[in-house]
Motif scaffolding. Structure first.
Motif, mmCIF file in Angstrom:
data_model
loop_
_atom_site.group_PDB
_atom_site.id
_atom_site.type_symbol
_atom_site.label_atom_id
_atom_site.label_comp_id
_atom_site.label_asym_id
_atom_site.label_seq_id
_atom_site.Cartn_x
_atom_site.Cartn_y
_atom_site.Cartn_z
ATOM 1 N N GLU A 112 0.842 -1.195 0.000
ATOM 2 C CA GLU A 112 0.000 0.000 0.000
ATOM 3 C C GLU A 112 0.883 1.253 0.000
ATOM 4 O O GLU A 112 1.797 1.355 0.824
ATOM 5 C CB GLU A 112 -0.866 0.012 1.270
ATOM 6 N N ILE A 159 -7.604 -2.637 2.055
ATOM 7 C CA ILE A 159 -6.510 -2.547 3.029
ATOM 8 C C ILE A 159 -6.786 -3.534 4.171
ATOM 9 O O ILE A 159 -5.904 -4.311 4.545
ATOM 10 C CB ILE A 159 -6.348 -1.093 3.521
ATOM 11 N N LEU A 168 -0.541 -7.513 3.751
ATOM 12 C CA LEU A 168 -0.382 -6.085 3.458
ATOM 13 C C LEU A 168 0.885 -5.512 4.058
ATOM 14 O O LEU A 168 1.183 -5.735 5.229
ATOM 15 C CB LEU A 168 -1.591 -5.324 4.010
ATOM 16 N N SER A 170 2.694 -1.618 4.279
ATOM 17 C CA SER A 170 2.393 -0.224 3.993
ATOM 18 C C SER A 170 3.670 0.589 3.890
ATOM 19 O O SER A 170 4.597 0.405 4.684
ATOM 20 C CB SER A 170 1.498 0.309 5.117
#
Ligand code: AMP
Length: 191
Positions: A112, A159, A168, A170
């Motif tokens: 992300e 997310i 995920l 980030s």
């Protein structure tokens, strides 16, 4: 390596996807680029997508899922790919999981790019001013607002979707381009 780059419009997904693609020798699969090519070529998909894209809405899930499924079957995707702008809804993410399973493939990471909305608006205005050949049809104030609303309502839930699967990672998308690239690379190498 099979990777998703997730983030709002203007987060730098396209810029970073090109750099990561060069670094790892795997293609960037941008549904936005593929749809713009279809619009320019006036294919049936392009003719249907043109108005939807211009106002900042999402093209139907089944259309983009088919485009991605066909693209993944191309020989250059055999060692992996970077998905840029896909999936954009939880339904697309679920369809992706099913089609990868059918193809005996696994997703390795979801990265992300986290960027605040105020910065996104500035970046897209800058992109519209600087783009060679004129701005994209959807880089204007109305379409941009719609694209951000659509992102928060339909794409941001990915997310937690990927967070719950522990996939995920980030990265701060507000740092400079080089730094974002090296953070993505380090996240991928430690994944
Ligand atoms: P992008 O270049 O990724 O910002 O995409 C530009 C536009 O193409 C979006 O605003 C949508 O209209 C359409 N689009 C691109 N990818 C998708 C997707 N995965 N699902 C639905 N629409 C998409």
């Amino acid at each position: 390596m099979r990777l998703i780059l997730l983030g709002p419009p203007g987060a730098g997904k396209g810029t970073q996807a090109v750099r990561i693609s060069e670094r790892f020798g795997i293609p960037q699969l941008s549904t936005g680029d593929m749809l713009r090519a279809a619009v320019a070529a006036e294919t049936p998909v392009g003719l249907d997508a043109k108005g939807i894209m211009a106002r900042g809405d999402l093209v139907p899930d089944e259309v983009v899922v088919q485009i991605i499924s066909d693209r993944i079957d191309e020989p250059d995707c055999k060692n992996g790919f970077i998905l840029d702008g896909f999936p954009r809804t939880v339904a697309q993410a679920e369809a992706l999981e099913a089609l990868l399973e059918d193809k005996n493939m696994q997703l390795d990471s979801v990265v992300e790019l986290a960027v605040d909305d105020t910065i996104l608006i500035e970046r897209i205005e800058k992109r519209a001013k600087e783009s060679v050949g004129g701005p994209r049809e959807d880089d204007n104030a109305d379409a941009l607002k719609k694209r951000l609303d659509v992102y928060h309502a339909q794409t941001a839930p990915l997310i937690s979707h990927y967070g719950n699967k522990n996939m995920l990672r980030s990265v701060d998308g507000m740092a400079d381009i080089e730094r974002v690239t090296s953070e993505i690379i380090s996240v991928l190498e430690t994944a």
